[in-house]
Design a protein around this motif. Sequence first.
Motif, PDB file in Angstrom:
ATOM      1  N   PHE A 161       0.962  -1.177  -0.074  1.00 37.06           N
ATOM      2  CA  PHE A 161      -0.125  -0.010  -0.105  1.00 37.06           C
ATOM      3  C   PHE A 161       0.933   1.161  -0.080  1.00 37.06           C
ATOM      4  N   ASP A 162       0.686   2.164  -1.142  1.00 33.35           N
ATOM      5  CA  ASP A 162       1.691   3.276  -1.159  1.00 33.35           C
ATOM      6  C   ASP A 162       0.684   4.335  -0.667  1.00 33.35           C
ATOM      7  N   VAL A 163       1.367   5.196   0.247  1.00 34.73           N
ATOM      8  CA  VAL A 163       0.813   6.561   0.426  1.00 34.73           C
ATOM      9  C   VAL A 163       1.697   7.541   0.370  1.00 34.73           C
ATOM     10  N   ASP A 164       1.092   8.948  -0.013  1.00 38.23           N
ATOM     11  CA  ASP A 164       2.087  10.084   0.389  1.00 38.23           C
ATOM     12  C   ASP A 164       1.499  10.800   1.521  1.00 38.23           C
ATOM     13  N   LEU A 165       2.559  10.987   2.438  1.00 39.49           N
ATOM     14  CA  LEU A 165       2.359  11.782   3.790  1.00 39.49           C
ATOM     15  C   LEU A 165       2.731  13.270   3.302  1.00 39.49           C
ATOM     16  N   VAL A 166       1.738  14.235   3.638  1.00 42.60           N
ATOM     17  CA  VAL A 166       2.027  15.681   3.155  1.00 42.60           C
ATOM     18  C   VAL A 166       1.806  16.658   4.444  1.00 42.60           C
ATOM     19  N   ASN A 167       3.004  16.939   4.770  1.00 39.01           N
ATOM     20  CA  ASN A 167       3.141  17.922   5.982  1.00 39.01           C
ATOM     21  C   ASN A 167       3.131  19.352   5.995  1.00 39.01           C
ATOM     22  N   THR A 168       1.794  19.727   6.416  1.00 45.75           N
ATOM     23  CA  THR A 168       1.472  21.237   6.458  1.00 45.75           C
ATOM     24  C   THR A 168       1.957  21.998   7.700  1.00 45.75           C
ATOM     25  N   TYR A 169       2.762  21.262   8.485  1.00 45.22           N
ATOM     26  CA  TYR A 169       3.484  21.908   9.648  1.00 45.22           C
ATOM     27  C   TYR A 169       4.415  22.910   8.936  1.00 45.22           C
ATOM     28  N   SER A 170       4.842  23.837   9.995  1.00 45.76           N
ATOM     29  CA  SER A 170       5.887  24.851   9.657  1.00 45.76           C
ATOM     30  C   SER A 170       7.315  24.325   9.973  1.00 45.76           C
ATOM     31  N   VAL A 171       7.242  23.069  10.496  1.00 44.46           N
ATOM     32  CA  VAL A 171       8.508  22.422  10.984  1.00 44.46           C
ATOM     33  C   VAL A 171       8.669  20.847  10.529  1.00 44.46           C
ATOM     34  N   ASP A 172       9.662  20.285  10.465  1.00 45.94           N
ATOM     35  CA  ASP A 172       9.850  18.740  10.251  1.00 45.94           C
ATOM     36  C   ASP A 172       9.053  18.266  11.226  1.00 45.94           C
ATOM     37  N   LYS A 173       8.628  16.892  10.791  1.00 48.44           N
ATOM     38  CA  LYS A 173       8.061  16.159  11.737  1.00 48.44           C
ATOM     39  C   LYS A 173       8.436  14.664  11.563  1.00 48.44           C
TER      40      LYS A 173
ATOM     41  N   VAL B  29       4.014  -0.983  10.570  1.00 45.06           N
ATOM     42  CA  VAL B  29       4.212   0.011  10.971  1.00 45.06           C
ATOM     43  C   VAL B  29       5.422   0.585  10.580  1.00 45.06           C
ATOM     44  N   VAL B  30       5.590   1.966   9.787  1.00 46.32           N
ATOM     45  CA  VAL B  30       6.722   2.351   9.471  1.00 46.32           C
ATOM     46  C   VAL B  30       6.661   3.726  10.147  1.00 46.32           C
ATOM     47  N   GLU B  31       8.082   4.105  10.391  1.00 47.78           N
ATOM     48  CA  GLU B  31       8.398   5.438  10.763  1.00 47.78           C
ATOM     49  C   GLU B  31       9.136   6.319   9.924  1.00 47.78           C
ATOM     50  N   THR B  32       8.888   7.465   9.463  1.00 48.89           N
ATOM     51  CA  THR B  32       9.740   8.361   8.577  1.00 48.89           C
ATOM     52  C   THR B  32       9.768   9.757   9.136  1.00 48.89           C
ATOM     53  N   THR B  33      10.577  10.739   8.433  1.00 51.77           N
ATOM     54  CA  THR B  33      10.686  11.999   8.710  1.00 51.77           C
ATOM     55  C   THR B  33      10.021  12.869   7.385  1.00 51.77           C
TER      56      THR B  33
ATOM     57  N   ILE C 143      -5.182   2.775   7.023  1.00 54.33           N
ATOM     58  CA  ILE C 143      -3.789   3.404   7.089  1.00 54.33           C
ATOM     59  C   ILE C 143      -3.985   4.861   7.998  1.00 54.33           C
ATOM     60  N   GLU C 144      -3.111   4.915   9.174  1.00 49.96           N
ATOM     61  CA  GLU C 144      -3.167   5.904   9.892  1.00 49.96           C
ATOM     62  C   GLU C 144      -1.949   6.481  10.330  1.00 49.96           C
ATOM     63  N   ALA C 145      -1.669   7.832  10.543  1.00 52.19           N
ATOM     64  CA  ALA C 145      -0.602   8.412  10.776  1.00 52.19           C
ATOM     65  C   ALA C 145      -0.688   9.276  12.271  1.00 52.19           C
ATOM     66  N   TRP C 146       0.454   9.293  12.673  1.00 51.90           N
ATOM     67  CA  TRP C 146       0.725  10.074  13.834  1.00 51.90           C
ATOM     68  C   TRP C 146       2.087  10.870  13.626  1.00 51.90           C
ATOM     69  N   SER C 147       2.326  11.904  14.472  1.00 58.16           N
ATOM     70  CA  SER C 147       3.201  12.643  14.238  1.00 58.16           C
ATOM     71  C   SER C 147       3.863  13.211  15.748  1.00 58.16           C
ATOM     72  N   ARG C 148       5.063  13.713  15.674  1.00 59.54           N
ATOM     73  CA  ARG C 148       5.587  14.300  16.777  1.00 59.54           C
ATOM     74  C   ARG C 148       6.974  14.938  16.396  1.00 59.54           C
ATOM     75  N   ASN C 149       7.334  15.910  17.240  1.00 54.52           N
ATOM     76  CA  ASN C 149       8.453  16.658  16.936  1.00 54.52           C
ATOM     77  C   ASN C 149       9.932  15.789  16.830  1.00 54.52           C
ATOM     78  N   ILE C 150      10.811  15.987  15.709  1.00 56.93           N
ATOM     79  CA  ILE C 150      11.808  15.277  15.706  1.00 56.93           C
ATOM     80  C   ILE C 150      12.882  15.098  16.911  1.00 56.93           C
ATOM     81  N   GLY C 151      13.213  13.744  17.327  1.00 53.33           N
ATOM     82  CA  GLY C 151      14.049  13.685  18.468  1.00 53.33           C
ATOM     83  C   GLY C 151      13.465  13.792  19.605  1.00 53.33           C
ATOM     84  N   SER C 152      12.082  14.010  19.836  1.00 55.60           N
ATOM     85  CA  SER C 152      11.227  13.990  21.017  1.00 55.60           C
ATOM     86  C   SER C 152      10.665  12.685  21.447  1.00 55.60           C
ATOM     87  N   ASP C 153      10.501  12.575  22.902  1.00 59.90           N
ATOM     88  CA  ASP C 153       9.775  11.403  23.425  1.00 59.90           C
ATOM     89  C   ASP C 153       8.352  11.838  23.680  1.00 59.90           C
TER      90      ASP C 153
END
Length: 958
Positions: free
Chosen positions: A534-546, A561-565, A593-603
Amino acid sequence: MTAFLKDFSMAFIEVGFKYNHYEAWALEKWKWTQPAEAPTANNGELINPVLANPWVLFYVGYYQRDYQKMEPAIESLRGAAYKLLTDQSTSTSLMFYKDLSLITANGEVGGVTWVNDGGLIFTATSTSVTSTGIVTTKTTYYWPNALNAYELIGNVYTLVKARNYGNANVELDWMLNQKVAELREALKVIVIESSTSVTPLEPIEPIDPIIKDPIIPSPPEPILLPDSSTTSSIESTSTLSTTTLPESTTTTTQPDEITLLALDPNNEEGRLVVDSVDVEVVEVTSDYVTYRVVVYLHVEDNAVSNVNAEFQGTELSDSKSVGFLYPDDSLVVESAVSGKVYGSGQVTVSGTVKITYTPSSGPTPNSVGPANDEREITKSYSKTITLDEGVDPSKIYVSIETYDENGDGTVTAGEDVTFKVVVENDNNANVAGVCRIDVRYPISSSDTSTRSFSVSVNAPVGGSATETFGSVHYAWSGTFTYTGECSFDQYTKSFSGSVTVEESDSTDPIVVKMIDVVPTSWPSTARLGDSVEFDVDLVNTYSVDKSVKVKLEVDGTTVNVVETTVAAGSSSGVILIWNVPDDFPGGEYTVKIEAWSRNIGSDDPWNPEDSETKPIQVGHPDLPLIGYLEVYPNPVEAGGNVSVHIVVKNIGSASCFYQGEIALVDDSGAVWWPERDYVLLGPETWPCAILENDYKLINGVLTIASGKTMSEETTFKGLTQNTTLHLKVNGVELASVRINVIQPGPVKASMECKPTVVPLGKPTQCTVHFELKSADTVTLSLEEIDFGGKKVWPNGPSSVIVSEQSVTLTPMNMQGELTITIDIDDELANYYFGERPWDPIDRYIFKESFVGQFAGYTYLVKAKFSNGVTVSDVFAVAEQSGFDEAVDVATKGKAIVSEVTRLSSAGKKFVTVAGKYGKVVNGAMVFVSGFFLVTDLHDWLFAPTPNTGNDGNNIVGG
């Protein structure tokens, strides 16, 4: 021969494992005679510092796959562990991984205490010298898995020794990978307490030099040298301090990559843990049993993939593929049902389960080195089963019901969920036992724990029981699994499922969804055993990398489950893979197919983002078809009618059509739909031009064009008890559905006919079970018995015998039964089809009836009682299993021609005589054609056949 040698060599490995187990058991009997209570303090964990040095030496060889290097290292580790377990360690070398550094020191070990469950407490003391004095560090450790670690060291030694002796079986490497992973976990110790003391150095005071008067020259004379004692005195007085300065025994270095893998307790690899292996009895008779094997698994520390289970045992050979599992996932893997295991009184079934998987390490499922190597776990099972206890486990149904706190059907973060178990019992005896459930729930945004509940259940005859396990609080969102089983004496029923917790609706800006999931390739069909992308594009509308985590679910079960930036204001493509298990039930499923996000390098907790949901059709690899069934109404009152909607879709593209025999059958194999009293014989292939419609359904043979859908509906009348229907094409099941029947009135009644397939000339016995559902006294009188749509009792053939003609139920006697015996004999055939006294050939030469005409059909047996109570069941009649020798050739020849003519009279034009009658035809055809066709042709042309009616099914009388 290769397989034999492989099994033979592996048998030696098992013997070695057993020896290691016995040695650990002997240690336990020797040292753990009065174990102390285990401590509760926990101030961090690390690899056992007393054993770390030989462990690292072994791990270097393991990482390099150098078995010659591994053997002396594992021997050294085993000796060091034995000394520690038996309190023989005194001076030793200690090794720690602490604060990103590798520390080694000489030390003393003491204070050994043996604690419950094979644990050990010990104290290690080390010294180091600083500018301020001598630093003494004393640390007390709790080693919870001490005894288990010693056994695992022995197992690793066994595998390494086997490899060095020349056993090149690749499974040894997989087993070694698993044992090393288990050993690494077992070597961890917990710091209970640690103290440090400093002994100051004595002050260093300077000593004044000895000054002598100058020597005045004089006449030459000998110079007197100081004697030895004077020299020592001078040296002594020249010493800076009378305190001897100890040499420091502590060194600090930076660990290399392999040492870090061996000693860092936080460098976790995914590890699959087998909680238990159970034998679940499926069917029990007085002669045989069938069973399945149930494996309870959970995942620790990190993700695992390529999970496969192989079952080998008594009348059982099967394999299952699970695919990808995330940390803390728990699941139940079931084998197929075994073949029949025959015995008398009791039978014992046994075997092994072999589970292979690939671990992951690091923050995402990706790593290097041995962590990516395949691992193997082998577990054995054995169970003794008592034959024919009066309870049929296939008639016990267990389900789990969950209730969220506010009752809206959606579990949100912060809610409690109540778990209940429902046990439905369709047996003629009460079923009592204990049900247990293990529920995973979140204790933080990233960690989970388990709560366990157990309840007693008692399901009455033909009834159900509902018991409440308890409630679990879900403070964080996510999907959390549960597993468990119900035990009823020698029978068990396993179950598993999951609870999906949604993020609580709030105005908190953290729940604003700004990562869009855009499908680019989404398959609508899949086959068992396929790998579907299953191929999907993840579109980030935040002003920072995620950092973005994407999860693929099939009907609520996480499969990848896949994690990416994803950079700010841009998009990134990801591919999620579903490895469809070989035993996955065919039909239509929901893919999410569901996505979650958080700031890079954070817990920080994962913030739920966008999701997409679409259906997927799953088909069998041997068929280009998918199907499903829909029943309405369901449940239905006893005696009522139900409609079944049957859908089959051709998802293949290899040819313009697919052709196969289609059937809707029950658990006994009786065909309910479609009606077919003869077999289609003719051209093996159909030209595409014949498919002017989407499909053709002729004589139970479905011809369906590629990409087209068959939609049929049939009605079944007068259902009196629960039934499960299976949709099959060419013997492969596409879908199934259970029809639940509600019994009205004060009495619940059901009928069960055994055997379900009856050979000609043999009887079947139909038992009617009654249960009183009120406080009234009820008498039921048997009024009529119908067989195949014809009344056969009373005033029928003696082939039908009843044990009782009435049953009385009272509050003191709420259950009862009577039996109906039906003998498939000549008398029944003559009554059913009608005798022909005008035919002397049949009556006096062959002395036969038309009992053979019963064969190949399924018949409805219906018993009608007073008070409007009606029960029914079905059974099939099979052809005779064999024939007499040449003395009966004439009769068999007649039967062949009769069968041929019967098919012809039903409208068939193309017939090939073959199969079991082939030899008879070849040996007697001249006699048959010369005598029988002349003397009895009128008989064969008008031979009667059972009437399946026009109700759309293949059951005679129903």
